[in-house]
Every structure is written in structure tokens, then in C-alpha cells.
Design an enzyme around this catalytic site. Structure first.
Site: not given
Ligand code: NDP
Length: 286
Positions: A55, A99, A122
């Protein structure tokens, strides 16, 4: 027998990332704003660290600034909440990503709810989940949005089609079903207790599989001409190789288009994360 088209997710993602880089350049040049993504990882899970590295690299390639927070396994829930609060208020941070999975002593849902819904790169905050459910999405979850982009860019129009989704997780199956519904598909959402799965799959004009079951879907389950988006990432028992939920070689002669694994949905997920971050930065200047 005619072969189906292979949807090249890697190439599509590459083109989208080039477009994003241009958007980032013009945001910076015209408004003095460079999109910033904060990425938090807790603990030593090697897969999580690999995803975070990917990422960060993708951000760098697109000209997005990434702020990395690698915290030790013993980090408390309170310390993580406090960091998120700081990032929520930080003007250079437009997107925040934690994460998953988190260590067991941290309540993931509490963390997802602490991220500002205006920086929710997200798309997992309950507010954004709710907005998607009522048909007014703000930040969309990345993998299902990537699936929809693959359909769109392959010329598939979901309206009026029978779409079958395999898997009902909060990160893939459920949101992709909502996105298909919003585009007027007739959606059937299946899970591990669904009866007669092959018969249901045979009705599909569009099949999206996110079960995590290596090659469970066989060629003879498929209606000729179906479009298959295979989200599954599994290791095949016989040779340990990466494979999807759909038996690709059996499917290929039956489908009109199919994503491979790897090289299908995978590269789209990070691309949509970048897209959410750039979108967020553009909202901050509006
Ligand atoms: P989950 O394990 O959270 O969900 C799996 C879903 O599939 C569940 O709803 C489960 O049903 C259902 N399921 C499992 N077995 C069967 C079966 N035999 N028949 C019917 N339904 C079944 O997985 P995720 O949604 O997180 O991920 C799914 C797959 O997608 C994984 O392979 C994952 O690695 C991959 N993935 C890929 C991404 C990418 O970027 N390419 C991103 C995210 C995921 P039930 O609810 O009843 O248990």
C-alpha cells in the site's frame, strides 16, 4: 469451443493508477493539497506487513503521501484510539487505514468506529456501511468497489441481470451485493448454509465469488456466457499454487469473461484505496 475473455485486472489497475497520479498532480498544483494516507499496523503478522508495504509503495507511485505507524503487538486499545484521534484531526491526513486483523485484545469494531467517517479510506465505518445500504455511498469498501469497476470497464451492465454472490462477509460479499442491487441487478447472496449451490450458480449472468474455497465452483455449474469475478485467494491442495474459488480452466470455455487469480481482483483493491484517498482529499478542498 469459443474461449471467454480474460479480464486483465493488473492492466486495468495500472491504467487507473496512472489516471490517479494525474489527479494527484493537479490537486497539488491547483489547490496545494497532496492526498495523504495514514496506515496503521499493529503486531508482527508478516502478511499484514506485506500488505502495508504494498500500500505504501502504491501511494508513492501515485504521488500520495503515506504516514506509516507500525505499532508493537502489546499496544493497548486506548493507545490505538488515541493515535486515531490524532490522525482524525491531522490536516495532512485524508485517509486512515488500520490493517486487519488486529491482536485479539483489541476490539476491531471499536477501532473501525473511531476512524472519522470522513477519512474512512477502507469504507468500513458503520456510517459508510449505512450510506452504501441506503444507496448514497460516500467511501466504498475497496475490494467490492474494485469488482464493480472490473464489470464496468469490461462493458458489463448489471441492470436486470441475475447476479449471484458467493460469500456474505462484511468486507466483500455483503457490500458487493448492495452495489449490484444499487445498479438494478437481481441479487442472490449465498453462504455456507445455502442449499443447492450449483443450481443457484447456474442462474447467474454475473457471478461474484468471495468464499475462500479453492476451485469449489466447477465448469458445469456455469451458465454459458456468464461473467465471473473471482475474489477468492486460495492455495490449491494438489500443488500449493494460488487459485481462485472458480476452477479457471473449466470455466474459461463457458464464460463470456472471467478474472484470473492472481491478476484479477487483487490489484484492484489497493487501486480503490488510492481512489478513496484522492476523493477524500478533494472533499477537503471543496
Ligand atoms: P470470509 O471467510 O470472511 O467469508 C467467506 C464467506 O464465504 C462466508 O460468508 C462463508 O459463509 C462463505 N462460504 C465459505 N464456504 C462456503 C461454501 N462451501 N459454500 C458457500 N459459501 C461459503 O472471507 P472474506 O470475505 O474475507 O474473503 C473471501 C475470499 O476473498 C478469501 O479467499 C480472501 O482471501 C479473498 N479476498 C481477496 C481480496 C483481494 O483483494 N483479492 C480481498 C479480500 C478477500 P458463512 O458466512 O456462512 O460462514
Amino acid at each position: 469451443m469459443a474461449m471467454g475473455k480474460i479480464i486483465d485486472g493488473k492492466e486495468i489497475a495500472k491504467q487507473l493508477r496512472l489516471q490517479l497520479r494525474e489527479e494527484v498532480q493537479s490537486l497539488t498544483a491547483e489547490h496545494g493539497v497532496t492526498p495523504g494516507l495514514a496506515v496503521i499496523v499493529v503486531g508482527e503478522n508478516p502478511a499484514s506487513h506485506l500488505y502495508v508495504r504494498m500500500k505504501k509503495q502504491a501511494c508513492a507511485d501515485a504521488g500520495i503521501v503515506s504516514f506509516s505507524h507500525e505499532l508493537p503487538q502489546e499496544t493497548t486499545e486506548e493507545a490505538l484510539l488515541s493515535l486515531i484521534q490524532t490522525l482524525n484531526e491531522h490536516p495532512a491526513v485524508h485517509g486512515i487505514l488500520v490493517q486487519m486483523p488486529l491482536p485479539a485484545h483489541i476490539r476491531s469494531q471499536r477501532i473501525l468506529e473511531a476512524i472519522s467517517p470522513d477519512k474512512d479510506a477502507d469504507g468500513f465505518h458503520p456510517r459508510n456501511v449505512g450510506l452504501l445500504a441506503v444507496g448514497a455511498p460516500l467511501f466504498r469498501p475497496c475490494t467490492p468497489w474494485g469488482c464493480m469497476e472490473l464489470l464496468h470497464l469490461s462493458g458489463v451492465k448489471p441492470a436486470g441481470q441475475n447476479a449471484v454472490v458467493l460469500g456474505r462477509s462484511n468486507i466483500v460479499g455483503k457490500p458487493v451485493a448492495l452495489m449490484l442491487l444499487a445498479e438494478h441487478a437481481t441479487v442472490t447472496l449465498c453462504h455456507s448454509q445455502t442449499r443447492a449451490l450449483p443450481e443457484i450458480v447456474r442462474q447467474a449472468d454475473i457471478l461474484i465469488s468471495a468464499m475462500g474455497q479453492a476451485e469449489l465452483v466447477r465448469g458445469d455449474w456455469l451458465k454459458p456466457g456468464v461473467v465471473v469475478i473471482d475474489v477468492g485467494m486460495n492455495h490449491r491442495a494438489s500443488d500449493g499454487k494460488l487459485c481462485g474459488d472458480v476452477a479457471f480452466q473449466e470455466a474459461l470455455p463457458k464464460v463470456s469473461a472471467i478474472t484470473p487469480v492472481p491478476g484479477g481482483v487483487g490489484p484492484m483493491t489497493i487501486t480503490m484505496l488510492l481512489k478513496n484517498t484522492v476523493f477524500s482529499a478533494s472533499r477537503f478542498i471543496a
